[in-house]
Design a protein around this motif. Structure first.
Motif, short mmCIF file in Angstrom:
data_model
loop_
_atom_site.label_atom_id
_atom_site.label_comp_id
_atom_site.label_asym_id
_atom_site.label_seq_id
_atom_site.Cartn_x
_atom_site.Cartn_y
_atom_site.Cartn_z
N GLU A 75 -39.67 -86.40 115.36
CA GLU A 75 -40.87 -86.10 114.57
C GLU A 75 -40.60 -85.10 113.45
OE1 GLU A 75 -44.07 -84.94 117.09
OE2 GLU A 75 -44.03 -86.78 118.28
N TYR A 76 -40.03 -83.92 113.77
CA TYR A 76 -39.87 -82.90 112.73
C TYR A 76 -38.46 -82.83 112.17
CZ TYR A 76 -38.19 -79.95 116.59
OH TYR A 76 -37.51 -79.42 117.66
N ASP B 54 -33.30 -81.42 118.28
CA ASP B 54 -34.13 -81.58 119.47
C ASP B 54 -33.57 -80.66 120.56
OD1 ASP B 54 -35.51 -82.37 121.73
OD2 ASP B 54 -35.43 -84.50 121.27
N HIS C 255 -34.79 -84.18 116.38
CA HIS C 255 -36.11 -84.51 116.92
C HIS C 255 -36.72 -85.66 116.12
CE1 HIS C 255 -40.27 -84.03 118.25
NE2 HIS C 255 -39.79 -83.29 119.25
#
Length: 303
Positions: free
Chosen positions: A171-172, A176, A169
């Motif tokens: 962002e984190y 994903d 992912h």
């Protein structure tokens, strides 16, 4: 290492070699034998025996079609080479694939004389094995298939079966869930690629993919252990029927090999150690012995 270390086989003792400073080295012996007992014990390649902590692996993987030689993978980290050793009282080794051609040792599927090579430099290629085991393998040009995130792979006729890792992912950083890992098939003749199993919110997979050319089947583990007994979940994919099924084996922890006809799996369960499993009847036969994930066993009969 202090003290003396010996390997005892069939009433004979073998002492590991020493380095130039006289220190004992560590490595893998190659043992050969049949129903009559041990035929030969060899150190294999001398450079694979080290005293500085460097770990090499020498693993017998298959016989040549006539049974006269044994194909042995020789690997160190992300470097792999292949050797062919004569099945004889004094084994003689021939290097059939030098280092630098592939970063992983993918053994050919049972009944298949080609295997998959992958490297950062040359991408994905196909190696055609010399059936006598005495000459170097012939390499194809790079395929159109992308090397990135391809982990384990097998070749069955004109079909390349492999696992493609999912994407993290942005962002984190974790997997994903909308782009998880997938098992795929790629047709060499047409260039068609498609997914036959998607990992459920999971990006990676075990480096295990067992294939049989006669039945055109592959075996692989599920993304998570069995929630009931904690063992591996085993799946079979049939290329001809384009169908995937789960094989329910209680407390499975490792599958080692498949027979030449594709009907029998050599595996290990936590309660019983080594077992033979008939994929048609689901019958299990206890062999006993190995029940450690570090152990290794193969159905090494001429194929």
């Amino acid at each position: 290492m202090s003290g003396e270390v010996r390997l005892a086989v069939d009433g004979r003792e073998y002492t590991p070699p020493t380095d130039k400073a006289g220190r004992l080295t560590k490595g893998d012996y190659i043992l050969m034998g049949d129903r009559n007992g041990v035929l030969a014990v060899t150190l294999g390649r001398p450079e694979t025996w080290t005293s500085d902590g460097t770990v090499y692996s020498q693993g017998p993987e298959a016989f040549t079609p006539d049974g006269s030689r044994v194909l042995v993978s020789n690997s160190k980290s992300a470097v792999c080479q292949w050797w062919s050793w004569s099945f004889a009282p004094r084994p003689v080794g021939v290097r059939v694939l030098p280092p630098g051609m592939t970063d992983t040792c993918h053994a050919p599927a049972a009944g298949e004389l080609r295997t998959v090579l992958r490297s950062q430099r040359d991408g994905v290629r196909i190696a055609t094995l010399d059936p006598t085991g005495t000459r170097p393998w012939k390499l194809s040009p790079p395929l159109r298939q992308e090397r990135r995130k391809m982990t384990t792979a097998a070749l069955l006729g004109g079909t390349l079966v492999f696992f493609r890792e999912g994407e993290n992912h942005p962002e984190y950083g974790g997997c994903d869930e909308t782009r998880p890992g997938t098992y795929r098939r790629f047709e060499l003749g047409t260039g068609e690629e498609r997914i036959f199993k998607t990992q459920q919110d999971w990006c990676t997979a075990d480096e295990f993919l067992l294939a049989n050319a006669r039945r055109r089947t592959v075996y692989f583990y599920g993304e998570r252990p069995d929630p009931v007994d904690g063992g591996e979940r085993l799946f079979e994919y049939d290329l001809e029927r384009d169908a995937t099924r789960e094989i329910d084996i209680e407390s499975l922890h490792k599958v080692f090999d498949v027979s030449a006809d594709g009907r029998t799996l050599l595996l290990s369960t936590y309660p019983h150690g080594l077992m033979l499993y008939d994929v048609d009847s689901a019958r299990l036969v206890k062999v006993g012995g190995i029940n450690s994930k570090e152990a290794r066993a193969l159905l090494l009969a001429p194929r």
